[in-house]
Design a protein around this motif. Structure first.
Motif, PDB file in Angstrom:
ATOM      1  N   VAL A  94       0.880  -1.181  -0.076  1.00  0.00           N
ATOM      2  CA  VAL A  94       0.155  -0.108   0.069  1.00  0.00           C
ATOM      3  C   VAL A  94       0.822   1.177  -0.253  1.00  0.00           C
ATOM      4  O   VAL A  94       1.834   1.294   0.911  1.00  0.00           O
ATOM      5  CB  VAL A  94      -0.922  -0.025   1.288  1.00  0.00           C
ATOM      6  N   LEU A  95       0.485   2.165  -0.818  1.00  0.00           N
ATOM      7  CA  LEU A  95       1.299   3.385  -0.752  1.00  0.00           C
ATOM      8  C   LEU A  95       0.609   4.520  -0.228  1.00  0.00           C
ATOM      9  O   LEU A  95      -0.582   4.648  -0.645  1.00  0.00           O
ATOM     10  CB  LEU A  95       1.864   3.649  -2.514  1.00  0.00           C
ATOM     11  N   TYR A  96       1.193   5.422   0.319  1.00  0.00           N
ATOM     12  CA  TYR A  96       0.611   6.508   1.083  1.00  0.00           C
ATOM     13  C   TYR A  96       0.500   8.052   0.588  1.00  0.00           C
ATOM     14  O   TYR A  96       1.747   8.107   0.073  1.00  0.00           O
ATOM     15  CB  TYR A  96       0.751   6.445   2.706  1.00  0.00           C
ATOM     16  N   ASN A  97      -0.165   8.824   0.847  1.00  0.00           N
ATOM     17  CA  ASN A  97      -0.212  10.152   0.240  1.00  0.00           C
ATOM     18  C   ASN A  97       0.756  11.139   1.280  1.00  0.00           C
ATOM     19  O   ASN A  97       0.712  10.712   2.388  1.00  0.00           O
ATOM     20  CB  ASN A  97      -1.697  10.750   0.233  1.00  0.00           C
ATOM     21  N   ASP A  98       1.639  12.097   0.556  1.00  0.00           N
ATOM     22  CA  ASP A  98       1.944  12.799   1.436  1.00  0.00           C
ATOM     23  C   ASP A  98       2.084  13.965   0.763  1.00  0.00           C
ATOM     24  O   ASP A  98       1.811  14.272  -0.568  1.00  0.00           O
ATOM     25  CB  ASP A  98       3.417  12.448   1.752  1.00  0.00           C
ATOM     26  N   GLU A  99       2.222  15.263   1.354  1.00  0.00           N
ATOM     27  CA  GLU A  99       2.239  16.684   0.601  1.00  0.00           C
ATOM     28  C   GLU A  99       3.622  17.103   0.120  1.00  0.00           C
ATOM     29  O   GLU A  99       3.655  18.206  -0.306  1.00  0.00           O
ATOM     30  CB  GLU A  99       1.561  17.660   1.621  1.00  0.00           C
ATOM     31  N   SER A 100       4.504  16.166   0.212  1.00  0.00           N
ATOM     32  CA  SER A 100       5.954  16.686  -0.190  1.00  0.00           C
ATOM     33  C   SER A 100       6.500  16.222  -1.477  1.00  0.00           C
ATOM     34  O   SER A 100       7.254  16.518  -2.356  1.00  0.00           O
ATOM     35  CB  SER A 100       7.034  16.447   0.773  1.00  0.00           C
ATOM     36  N   THR A 103       5.648  15.450  -5.869  1.00  0.00           N
ATOM     37  CA  THR A 103       4.416  15.759  -6.601  1.00  0.00           C
ATOM     38  C   THR A 103       3.953  14.702  -7.430  1.00  0.00           C
ATOM     39  O   THR A 103       4.504  13.494  -7.380  1.00  0.00           O
ATOM     40  CB  THR A 103       5.198  16.710  -7.843  1.00  0.00           C
ATOM     41  N   PHE A 104       2.771  14.850  -8.102  1.00  0.00           N
ATOM     42  CA  PHE A 104       2.150  13.897  -8.895  1.00  0.00           C
ATOM     43  C   PHE A 104       3.034  13.163  -9.741  1.00  0.00           C
ATOM     44  O   PHE A 104       3.263  11.961  -9.961  1.00  0.00           O
ATOM     45  CB  PHE A 104       0.861  14.398  -9.706  1.00  0.00           C
ATOM     46  N   ASP A 105       3.842  13.906 -10.624  1.00  0.00           N
ATOM     47  CA  ASP A 105       4.626  13.285 -11.553  1.00  0.00           C
ATOM     48  C   ASP A 105       5.834  12.437 -11.010  1.00  0.00           C
ATOM     49  O   ASP A 105       6.239  11.596 -11.432  1.00  0.00           O
ATOM     50  CB  ASP A 105       5.244  14.413 -12.471  1.00  0.00           C
ATOM     51  N   GLN A 106       6.365  12.987  -9.984  1.00  0.00           N
ATOM     52  CA  GLN A 106       7.355  11.961  -9.105  1.00  0.00           C
ATOM     53  C   GLN A 106       6.774  10.617  -9.020  1.00  0.00           C
ATOM     54  O   GLN A 106       7.459   9.682  -8.993  1.00  0.00           O
ATOM     55  CB  GLN A 106       7.787  12.736  -7.740  1.00  0.00           C
ATOM     56  N   ILE A 111      14.342  10.407  -5.274  1.00  0.00           N
ATOM     57  CA  ILE A 111      13.424  10.889  -6.097  1.00  0.00           C
ATOM     58  C   ILE A 111      14.209  12.442  -6.459  1.00  0.00           C
ATOM     59  O   ILE A 111      14.560  13.052  -5.510  1.00  0.00           O
ATOM     60  CB  ILE A 111      12.115  11.170  -5.402  1.00  0.00           C
ATOM     61  N   PRO A 112      14.245  12.587  -7.786  1.00  0.00           N
ATOM     62  CA  PRO A 112      15.022  13.768  -7.998  1.00  0.00           C
ATOM     63  C   PRO A 112      13.997  15.044  -7.604  1.00  0.00           C
ATOM     64  O   PRO A 112      12.863  14.966  -7.896  1.00  0.00           O
ATOM     65  CB  PRO A 112      15.170  13.785  -9.580  1.00  0.00           C
ATOM     66  N   PRO A 113      14.773  15.986  -6.869  1.00  0.00           N
ATOM     67  CA  PRO A 113      13.992  17.005  -6.210  1.00  0.00           C
ATOM     68  C   PRO A 113      13.475  17.915  -7.433  1.00  0.00           C
ATOM     69  O   PRO A 113      14.160  18.218  -8.463  1.00  0.00           O
ATOM     70  CB  PRO A 113      14.830  17.827  -5.440  1.00  0.00           C
ATOM     71  N   SER A 114      12.175  18.081  -7.460  1.00  0.00           N
ATOM     72  CA  SER A 114      11.703  19.104  -8.480  1.00  0.00           C
ATOM     73  C   SER A 114      11.720  20.712  -8.392  1.00  0.00           C
ATOM     74  O   SER A 114      12.072  21.166  -7.050  1.00  0.00           O
ATOM     75  CB  SER A 114      10.161  18.925  -8.686  1.00  0.00           C
ATOM     76  N   ALA A 115      12.199  21.145  -9.378  1.00  0.00           N
ATOM     77  CA  ALA A 115      12.356  22.671  -9.044  1.00  0.00           C
ATOM     78  C   ALA A 115      11.346  23.709  -8.598  1.00  0.00           C
ATOM     79  O   ALA A 115      11.774  24.534  -7.668  1.00  0.00           O
ATOM     80  CB  ALA A 115      12.646  23.351 -10.610  1.00  0.00           C
ATOM     81  N   LEU A 116      10.052  23.165  -8.547  1.00  0.00           N
ATOM     82  CA  LEU A 116       8.906  23.785  -8.351  1.00  0.00           C
ATOM     83  C   LEU A 116       8.824  23.852  -6.611  1.00  0.00           C
ATOM     84  O   LEU A 116       8.661  24.786  -5.995  1.00  0.00           O
ATOM     85  CB  LEU A 116       7.685  23.493  -8.569  1.00  0.00           C
ATOM     86  N   LEU A 157       8.938   7.901  -0.113  1.00  0.00           N
ATOM     87  CA  LEU A 157       7.395   7.352  -0.361  1.00  0.00           C
ATOM     88  C   LEU A 157       7.150   6.645   0.930  1.00  0.00           C
ATOM     89  O   LEU A 157       7.718   5.444   1.224  1.00  0.00           O
ATOM     90  CB  LEU A 157       6.957   7.004  -1.514  1.00  0.00           C
ATOM     91  N   ARG A 158       5.993   7.072   1.559  1.00  0.00           N
ATOM     92  CA  ARG A 158       5.628   5.923   2.802  1.00  0.00           C
ATOM     93  C   ARG A 158       4.767   5.009   2.258  1.00  0.00           C
ATOM     94  O   ARG A 158       3.815   4.959   1.534  1.00  0.00           O
ATOM     95  CB  ARG A 158       4.762   6.645   3.733  1.00  0.00           C
ATOM     96  N   THR A 159       5.272   3.738   2.566  1.00  0.00           N
ATOM     97  CA  THR A 159       4.441   2.407   2.013  1.00  0.00           C
ATOM     98  C   THR A 159       4.322   1.194   2.967  1.00  0.00           C
ATOM     99  O   THR A 159       5.193   1.565   4.070  1.00  0.00           O
ATOM    100  CB  THR A 159       5.454   1.657   0.956  1.00  0.00           C
ATOM    101  N   SER A 160       3.385   0.379   3.104  1.00  0.00           N
ATOM    102  CA  SER A 160       3.494  -0.687   3.979  1.00  0.00           C
ATOM    103  C   SER A 160       2.806  -1.682   3.355  1.00  0.00           C
ATOM    104  O   SER A 160       2.185  -1.704   2.069  1.00  0.00           O
ATOM    105  CB  SER A 160       2.610  -0.167   5.271  1.00  0.00           C
ATOM    106  N   VAL A 161       3.247  -2.926   3.844  1.00  0.00           N
ATOM    107  CA  VAL A 161       2.826  -4.284   3.284  1.00  0.00           C
ATOM    108  C   VAL A 161       1.656  -4.697   4.543  1.00  0.00           C
ATOM    109  O   VAL A 161       1.755  -4.906   5.574  1.00  0.00           O
ATOM    110  CB  VAL A 161       3.923  -5.606   3.332  1.00  0.00           C
ATOM    111  N   LEU A 162       0.658  -5.070   3.856  1.00  0.00           N
ATOM    112  CA  LEU A 162      -0.510  -5.686   4.706  1.00  0.00           C
ATOM    113  C   LEU A 162      -1.158  -6.875   4.260  1.00  0.00           C
ATOM    114  O   LEU A 162      -1.196  -7.019   2.730  1.00  0.00           O
ATOM    115  CB  LEU A 162      -1.971  -4.484   4.685  1.00  0.00           C
TER     116      LEU A 162
END
Length: 1852
Positions: free
Chosen positions: A246-252, A254-257, A308-313, A323-328
């Motif tokens: 399972v892959l979790y959302n974070d706010e840091s 981007t979509f493209d990354q 993950i390469p840092p994006s310029a924005l 990225l935060r993940t876990s196995v369930l």
């Protein structure tokens, strides 16, 4: 139960028990039912509804075969609800849960509070009149049913998570309930249905649900290990796919990354990756793989280890986190999904009844349970987005509906506040998804807030938390210093939410403070003092000398902190103002804090300084070398508190004795010193001494004065100085200020002599500037007293003053004005603002679409203008001064800006007025005046004088006001000789500019004199007045007028002198030549009369076009016969462009100037070709019928008409092309490689992408024959025969595969037309020697052709016929008819555009329309004559098909034709396909006889169609509805027709008219059915005759004329360009075009009866059109209503294109989309619902969830829709932002929306929230831009602007 006990996840149920329901009921009876039974059941059942598919690997079909994992997983919610939740409900409510719930609903005890939880983007409404604060909002349903919709309301869209406050007594001042909830108040709290037993069962179920959800949703942290055990019981599949990654959302990230990670590591297809990412963003997590534990765990590790390469924005510090993940275990994921569904259902279930909520609230208050409130609050941070939202909604619905529960929740929340906030700060989810966001629901309820402050110490707790979490680590030497580290910044931003909560807590001041509340509040204030103490002097700066700063220091954090705290500080002061005890304690607290703080006032030595004989002990703190700060919150807080002392009769001195006992003495000097230092620094910056400190200092000073900060900064500083001025001796105060500004030396009289010894350098210039700043500060201290507490004024007066000063600079629109004023703390500042503004200003309504409404100041209030207003910037000041001077000049007043009258000071500040008469003040004034009079003085500038005059004005006015008995400026002034100096200044020529101001001051001084000394009637004053009177100086206005008179007199004198000289010279000349003059006298008399005659004749000649007699006729006739008369005129002139009577081409101007090389150029046949830039676009604008909508889009051409050489243009174009390729790709998206490069016309910057050749008029090619007798041409029937024959010949040519065209002689022979060749050539206007064209001409045509091809191809998502590599073979595709279709489409669009803008044909057309039509038609015509067509088989086939359709009734019937389109193709595509003797014929269509016959043929076809479609009954009904009593205009004409023709018309109508035939058949059938019973002979069936009286015929003719109008207008435009014969003057220029005039111009017979004469060829052609088999079939189908129609009838008159109608009220529009769900996800509402204004569909704009494919590319829903709906152009309204978006190919722009508020302003993004209404003018502007095909142009124009933000428009 053990939380992670999951062995039996998938155990089969025990067999002996049938259904769980029975089992539960049995256990309940036995008393053994426990929660665990339900939990086990949920656990066992939920995995059955979790489903996933892995499609193994799939190879993508392009050449690279790359392996992708196909993966889909879903939870079947509907089934789970049916099989688990419904069973549960049945258990709780008994056997028929549905009816029980319905009865519950009818009992109606839902709640008196609405409590609807808002989703993201849902519309909310707040009432500006009744809301207690701005957070009180209503949902749509409550708002519509409440009284607030008639008040001043405000609209906005929710960020999600809030809830509706309807029914909450504390949220509204009045109208607390909407009608819905008002009814609920009457309902009883008990319920007949919810018995004890039901509630007992409910309690067990609720407990089970909560335990299950808490247990399973919080499984995450230990999941990976604990779930391993779950794998071993799965029916033998030990190593099956039992686990999920399972892959979790974070706010840091981007979509493209994340997409990149998924495609690279998890091997997903790009499209699937996008869907997964959209799901993660939406729900907070997603399953990316289901497999064995090893596989899943490997994937987890791979994802986590990936860099993950840092994006310029986003240079976010968390960016480098993985990225935060876990196995369930799958079972766990299934249980979690079910738990979410359960919570969602539970929330809705609780809303149903009060007793359910009561049960729930009791459960969660049990401290020992795993699901107690505390646990829910603290565990929030561990959950993902959806899980959080579900819990929040549950708490809102379960706890916030009833007050007691709300209080419990608030107390729990307060006790846990610190932990919750710390978790929030370290978390990275948005505030809306954190439990912290509940604070707005709790802290804004006044009674709860006050309870929390009093009993939970929440005020203290908030600030304490803030201090520890946000500030503590930045403290160095007891003050704050923020580092430049970005990580700390984001962290600091999150901590600022605490300050928002603080603002909510204090937003409502209680009427009376209880002791508990007071002590709780004071605790909080102590914590506040602690924060302010470390802020005092933070971010201090030292002046840089020598070198520039190394790096810009961090200053924004400090200002952000200030902005967030400012409101709180104001609120605290406001609370204190109302309570004496509180005020006294706070005052002492602030004094203690100030004395304890050593910033600036610390251990500095003091020295004595003296000016004008007064001595003061000054602190020697040198601002230019020591640190100074803009942040002085402690001092300012003290000033704020001090202002309220007067209201409670406390004074500085009375409190001073109290505080002295506390051994803390605060001297006035200590109060003003820090502020003085800051102001000295500001003055030095203005003098240019701090240039090396860089921009950060300038930014800080900008914000210091800015409207957002100044209330607690600049305004408080001035109050501080005023406090100092009132507490200190006036002379001493002034010396302190002078000392800080380093001006002690300047204030001495011997300063000039000291200066003389030193050279003038920069230092000296700075000194002059410092003097200015000092004087201005003095003016501000004395004059800016519109502050409650300083003067006797109210807040309203203060606001009024502010508005007056603003409106003195310019007229403001409502929004500009509200932005320019500081926000009030209360939510009701809006209402005060409205009231005040209406007293001082007049609102001017907006004129036109673009303008806004503005406020203008009322005339008499300009008197209150103060040029040195302290909120003015330098620009404002100079602008206002200029306007004021102009205004006074216009009114003939003294041209100056005198000081206004000042309000009266309060007792505490009274002594401030003493400054105006103290010795230091007066000596400074006289010093400046003396230096002004001394021409040699160096330390003087004119602005010093202006400021001193302003100060003197204050002094005089203050004494005139008689507020202060101690003020004796007048008595002291003679000692300083003020009046004498003023009078001397008025006479001083060097000070010309200030003369009026000096005169004004003298005038006011004289008024004071008169008032002070009326008794001294003696000699003194009167004689001094007398002597002054003799030489009273003049104002500049008077002086100027005097000088003017003097100059005028001198000019007049010199003119008179010269005239006299000339006259005498003349006389002497005449004497000398006397005999000459006598002779000429006689002649001149005769000459005069003849010259008169010639002038009159030329006058008449100018009106050549209108013969004189007709002109006379027109004027003489009465108004009634004017129309007929005009008809007569028309007949006499008879300008026709076609037919036997036609007017011939006379030649036109062919000269132009090339806009690139500026040489004159003429069109010549063999010379270099000329071109004009044009723009081709695909378009569907005028496709308004179903048949056309189904067809592919057409091409539209527009052109600006500026001419250039082709060679010049080529050079320009190649430059543009290379520029385009060099341009950065950031804001363009290539949607297809076959794109036309866009460029701008070099002259007018119109967007273009191709060129149109500019050729000479077409008739110039063919020699026109002069004979006009009818027998010199072939007649129409011969033409028809020739065409039929040609059709069969061309068809035969295709069959026989011949390469030669049929020859003319063969055709003539076969058609049986008796004619010689010459006759034929005359009719067709053959060109015997075709013109030789310049070699480049074919290049031009090829370029144009390519542009057309590219444009059409962009409409086909895959150009199938051409693989990308092969070059386009231009002849192989239908390029030629494409050009003709472009021509017909462009002309039709132009006709519709002209019709919409109500312009007749003769009206003045803009050059772009005119040149576009002419060049396009000429290009088509020349193109049709070019040799390339003869070899094109495709062309012959096209012509054969066309001729067959028109003349041989093969193919489609006339009902399906677009007659004008057929006309254009026929005109260009047929006549060239015959071979003469010597080879192919060259015919350039230009108005020959055959061209006329083509028009006649199509005219007859159109006429036939109109007659066929005429529906008598409908027309009659329509006519009576619209104009009931109007006469039939054609009735007279029909009655005077010969009977034969009338009978023919009737016969034709009965035989062919479709509605008539249908009616006849149906009636016949009815009759037949009626007569079935009686035996009747079959022959009598044909008796039904359709009635057709003269009035029917008249109706028919009227209908036909109306239906022909569009065709005729198009034809007129077309033949006007083809023949170059201009429209005659009889055409109207301001009324609609008339049928008969258009027919006449086209050479047609306007009397429609002619066409029905059986003996003419017309009738036979009409019969042949009408008898097409398809038409018979249409009649058959119409008789049986339910059959599907096979014909798509193209109406004669198309419906006009329209944008969709919009709601009048904007809130209706928002509400209409509030419930629309995203098409790809049923649980989620649309984030940005976007409406297509062309067709009205609602799309999910700019979101990853709805991205379809276009070509090979993923694009946004709007782009995809625009491609189909508007042929690449779209107009969209983003409903929640109230923005209109124009989308073009890969580009777009925002346009002004058509919704305006009552002030005539738009509100994009709903920032102001005023009610918006549809403005028809603005909407029709959008409509006309679309109708005129101007959207691409508009987009390009708006994108040319360099500061347009870069947008990825294709994701729209």
């Amino acid at each position: 139960m053990d939380r992670y006990d999951m062995e039996d996840v998938v155990v089969a149920p025990p067999a002996e028990c049938g259904s769980p329901l029975k089992e539960w009921r049995l256990k309940l009876q036995a008393g053994t039912l426990a929660r665990s039974d339900f939990i086990e059941y949920f656990k066992r059942e939920s995995p059955k509804y979790f489903d996933y598919q892995t499609g193994g690997t799939e190879t993508d079909n392009n050449a690279l075969t790359r392996e992708y994992n196909l993966f889909k997983c879903m939870f079947k919610e509907a089934l789970a609800k049916e099989e688990i939740i419904d069973v549960l409900v049945e258990f709780m409510l008994g056997d028929s849960p549905a009816s029980a719930l319905e009865k519950l609903r009818l009992e109606g005890n839902t709640a008196t509070v609405c409590g609807k939880v808002f989703k993201n983007g849902e519309p909310t409404y707040s009432c500006r009149e009744c809301g207690v604060d701005p957070t009180c909002v209503l949902c749509v349903n409550c708002f519509k049913r409440s009284a607030h919709r008639f008040h001043k309301y405000k609209m906005s869209t929710s960020g999600g998570g809030g809830c509706c406050d309807c029914g909450d007594d504390e949220a509204w001042k009045k109208d607390h309930y909407c009608q819905l909830h008002l009814a609920n108040r009457k309902n009883p709290l008990e319920s007949k249905i919810l018995t004890e037993a039901v509630l007992e069962r409910a309690e067990i179920c609720f407990g089970a649900i909560l335990a299950f959800c808490v247990n399973y949703l919080e499984i995450e942290p230990n999941a990976s290990l604990q779930c391993l055990e779950g794998g071993n019981v799965n029916d033998g599949q030990l190593d099956g796919a039992q686990f999920c990654t399972v892959l979790y959302n974070d706010e840091s990230h981007t979509f493209d990354q994340v997409i990149q990670t998924l495609t690279k590591i998890a091997k997903c297809r790009h499209k699937d990756a996008m869907e997964i990412v959209a799901a993660i963003d939406r729900e907070g997590r997603a399953v990316v793989k289901c497999d064995t534990f090893k596989e899943c765990n490997d994937l987890k590790t791979a994802i986590e280890n990936q860099m993950i390469p840092p994006s310029a924005l986003l240079s976010n510090p968390r960016n480098n986190q993985s990225l935060r993940t876990s196995v369930l275990h799958i079972g766990a994921v299934a249980c979690q999904q079910f738990a979410l569904q359960l919570l969602g259902w539970f929330q809705e279930f609780l809303v149903r009844h009060y007793l359910f909520r009561k049960t729930f609230a009791e459960l969660v208050q049990r401290k020992q349970e795993a699901f107690c409130i505390r646990h829910i609050l603290e565990y929030d941070v561990k959950l993902w987005k959806t899980a959080r939202t579900c819990w929040h909604r549950l708490l809102i619905s379960g706890m916030l509906m009833e007050y007691d529960n709300k209080m419990v929740l608030a107390q729990e929340f307060s006790r846990r506040y610190a932990t919750i906030v710390e978790d929030f700060i370290s978390d990275d989810h948005d505030h809306a998804f954190s439990i912290v966001s509940l604070s707005v629901q709790l802290f804004t309820v006044p009674s709860i807030a006050h309870h929390l402050i009093a009993h939970e110490g929440i005020f203290d707790k908030l600030l304490h938390t803030f201090y520890h979490v946000a500030i503590e680590k930045f403290i160095q030497n007891k003050t704050l210093h923020f580092s430049k580290n970005i990580a700390s910044l984001t962290f600091f931003k999150r901590a600022n939410y605490i300050l928002y909560d603080l603002r909510y807590l204090l937003s409502l001041k209680p009427e009376v403070l209880s002791n508990d509340l007071r002590s709780g509040f004071l605790e909080g204030c102590r914590a506040l003092m602690r924060v302010l103490n470390v802020m005092q002097g933070m971010e201090s700066i030292t002046r840089q000398t020598g070198q520039h700063m190394d790096y810009e220091p961090e200053w924004e954090c400090a200002f952000n902190l200030h902005i967030k705290l400012a409101t709180t500080i104001s609120q605290v002061i406001e609370w204190a103002a109302g309570d004496v005890k509180l005020l006294r304690k706070l005052y002492k607290m602030s004094v203690r804090a100030l004395v304890g703080n050593s910033f600036i006032v610390g251990a500095e030595k003091s020295e004595a300084r003296s000016v004008a004989g007064h001595v003061a002990n000054c602190l020697m703190y040198d601002v230019s070398v020591k640190p100074v700060s803009i942040h002085l919150p402690l001092t300012r807080f003290y000033a704020g508190i001090y202002l309220h002392l007067g209201a409670h009769d406390m004074t500085y001195d009375s409190l001073q004795t109290e505080t002295e006992a506390l051994s803390s003495k605060l001297t006035p000097r200590g109060i003003i010193e820090p502020v003085l230092c800051t102001h000295a620094m500001i003055a030095q910056v203005a003098a240019g001494m701090w240039r090396r400190n860089g921009y950060s200092l300038l930014h800080q000073l900008y914000f210091y004065r800015n409207v957002r900060c100044r209330v607690e900064m600049l305004d408080r500083d001035i109050v501080c100085l005023q406090i100092g001025a009132s507490l200190m001796e006036s002379n001493e105060f002034l010396i302190h200020v002078l000392n800080k500004f380093n001006l002690i030396a300047w204030a001495h009289a011997n300063y000039e002599s000291v200066l003389a010894e030193n050279p003038v350098d920069d230092e000296f210039m700075r000194q002059l500037s410092m003097i200015d700043e000092f004087l201005e500060l003095l003016i501000v201290i004395i004059g800016e007293r519109w502050m409650p507490g300083v003067s006797i004024v109210t807040e309203e007066d203060r606001l009024r003053k502010e508005i007056i000063q603003l409106l003195c600079t310019k007229s403001y629109s409502h929004s500009e004005l509200s932005r320019a004023l500081p926000d009030g703390n209360g939510g009701n500042s809006d209402n005060i603002f409205e009231d005040v503004i209406n007293t001082v200003a007049v609102f001017k309504k907006p004129v036109g679409v673009d303008s806004k409404g503005v406020y203008e100041l009322k005339e008499h209030l300009f008197e209150e203008f103060n040029v040195y207003f302290y909120h003015y910037t330098k620009e404002d000041k100079s602008k206002a001064e200029e306007l004021q001077r102009e205004r006074r000049k216009a009114k003939k007043q003294l041209v100056c800006c005198p000081p206004p009258m000042l309000p009266q000071l309060t007792p505490a500040f009274k002594s401030m007025a003493n400054i105006l008469q103290c010795n230091v003040f007066l000596s400074i004034c006289t010093l400046v005046m003396d230096r002004a009079l001394d021409a040699r003085s160096r330390s003087f500038t004119e602005s010093h004088l202006q400021k001193v005059l302003h100060l003197l004005g204050f002094a005089i006015q203050e004494e005139l006001s008689e507020h202060y008995p101690f003020l004796s400026f007048y008595e002291r002034s003679p000692k300083y000789g003020i009046l004498e100096k003023l009078e001397e200044l008025a006479r001083c020529p060097r000070l010309e500019a200030h003369r009026d101001f000096v005169l004004w001051t003298i005038k006011r001084y004289k008024e004071l004199q008169a008032k002070q000394a009326p008794s001294d009637g003696g000699a003194g004053p009167s004689c001094s007045q007398q002597s002054a009177g003799e030489e009273q100086p003049l104002s500049s206005e008077e002086q100027a007028s005097q000088e003017k008179k003097l100059r005028a007199r001198m000019v007049a004198e010199s003119r008179a002198k010269i005239m006299a000289q000339m006259k005498s010279a003349q006389k002497s000349f005449m004497k000398n030549h006397a005999e000459m003059f006598s002779a000429s006298d006689k002649e001149s008399a005769g000459e005069d009369s003849s010259s008169m005659a010639t002038t009159t004749t030329t006058g008449a000649m100018e009106w050549e076009d209108i013969p004189a007699e007709t002109e006379a006729n027109v004027t003489e006739t009465n108004v009634e016969d004017e129309e007929e008369e005009q008809g007569a005129v028309a007949l006499k002139q008879n300008v026709a462009c076609l037919g036997p009577e036609r007017k011939f081409y006379t030649g036109s101007d062919n000269n132009f100037k090339c806009i690139l090389c500026f040489e004159n150029c003429a069109i010549s046949r063999s010379g270099p070709p000329l071109v004009s830039s044009a723009f081709v676009q695909t378009s569907r604008v005028i496709f308004t019928t179903p048949q056309m909508r189904a067809s592919p889009s057409a091409l539209h051409m527009s052109c600006c008409g500026h001419v250039m050489h082709y060679s010049c243009w080529q050079e320009y174009y190649s430059n543009e092309e290379s520029k385009e390729q060099r341009r950065p790709h950031r804001n363009r998206v290539a949607l297809s490689p076959a794109h036309n490069v866009e460029f701008h016309c070099p002259y007018c910057r119109t967007l273009s992408n191709t060129v149109l050749p500019v050729t000479e008029a077409l008739p110039a090619f063919s020699s026109a024959s002069s004979s006009s007798s009818s027998d010199s041409y072939l007649p129409l029937d011969s033409f028809a025969e020739i065409m039929r024959t040609q059709a069969s010949e061309l068809a035969a040519m295709k069959l026989m595969e011949l390469k030669t065209l049929p020859s003319v002689s063969t055709i003539l022979r076969k058609s049986g037309v008796v004619a010689d060749m010459a006759l034929f050539e005359r009719s067709i206007q053959l060109i015997t020697n075709p013109p030789e064209l310049h070699s480049n001409y074919s290049d031009v045509m090829a370029f144009l052709r390519k542009a057309l091809l590219n444009a059409t191809q962009s409409q086909q998502p895959h150009p199938k016929d051409h693989p990308a590599g092969t070059p386009l073979d231009t002849d192989s595709i239908e390029t030629v008819p494409m050009l003709w279709d472009t021509c017909s489409y462009t002309l039709q669009s132009l006709e519709i555009y002209l019709f919409e803008t109500q312009k007749p044909l003769k009206a003045e057309l803009p050059m772009r329309h005119q040149s576009c039509a002419i060049n396009l038609v000429r290009a088509c015509s020349r193109f049709s004559a070019s040799p390339s067509l003869w070899t094109n088989e495709w062309q012959t086939e096209f012509a054969a098909r066309l001729l067959d359709t028109v003349f041989n009734q093969k193919g489609t019937s006339v009902l399906e034709w677009d007659c004008f389109r057929v006309l254009v193709s026929f005109q260009f595509g047929v006549l060239n396909l015959m071979a003469g003797e010597s080879g192919p014929l060259t015919v350039i269509p230009s108005g020959s006889m055959f061209d006329f016959y083509i028009l006649q043929t199509m005219f007859l076809a159109h006429l036939t169609k109109a007659v066929l479609c005429f529906d008598a009954a409908k027309e009659q009904a329509k006519r009576t509805a619209e104009t009931p009593h109007a006469e039939l205009t054609q009735l007279g004409y029909v009655e005077q027709l010969p009977t034969r023709i009338r009978d023919n018309m009737v016969a034709f109508y009965r035989r062919y008219n479709i509605p008539a035939r249908v009616l006849q058949r149906n009636t016949q059938q009815q009759l037949a059915e009626e007569r079935k019973d009686e035996e009747q002979v079959q022959g009598q069936e044909q008796t039904v005759v359709i009635p057709c009286e003269p009035h029917h015929l008249a109706l028919l003719l009227e209908y036909v004329q109306r239906q022909m109008s569009s065709f005729l207008r198009c034809a007129c435009l077309f033949y006007r360009c083809l023949t170059d014969v201009d429209f005659p003057d009889t055409f109207p220029t301001d009324q609609p075009d008339r049928f008969e005039l258009m027919c006449q111009y086209l050479g047609l017979d306007a009397q429609l009866g002619v066409y029905f004469d059986m003996e003419t060829v017309y009738a036979t052609m009409m019969h042949s059109f009408a008898s097409h088999p398809h038409i018979g079939r249409e009649v058959e189908e119409r008789c049986q209503p339910d059959t599907v129609r096979s014909l798509q009838v193209e109406p004669c008159l198309r419906p006009l294109p329209r944008l969709i109608p919009l709601y009048d009220d904007y809130s209706d529009l928002i509400n209409s989309v509030s419930d629309i769900f995203c098409p790809n996800n049923e649980r989620e509402e649309m984030k940005t619902p976007t409406m297509c204004l062309i067709c009205g569909s609602i799309l999910c704009g700019q979101s990853y969830c709805c991205q379809p494919e276009l070509g090979k590319m993923m694009v946004g829903a709007c782009t995809h829709h625009a491609h189909a709906c508007g042929a690449e152009v779209g107009i969209f309204l983003r409903i929640r932002d109230c923005q209109v978006v124009y989308l073009g190919r890969g580009k777009g722009c925002f346009a002004q929306p058509p919704y305006l508020d009552e002030y005539g302003e738009t509100d994009q993004g709903l920032r102001r929230g005023n009610p918006l209404r549809l403005c028809q003018a603005a909407y029709s502007r959008i409509f006309l831009q679309w109708l005129g095909h101007g959207l691409h142009e508009e987009i390009a124009r708006l994108n040319d602007n360099t500061n347009v933000a870069v947008m990825q428009w294709h994701h729209m």
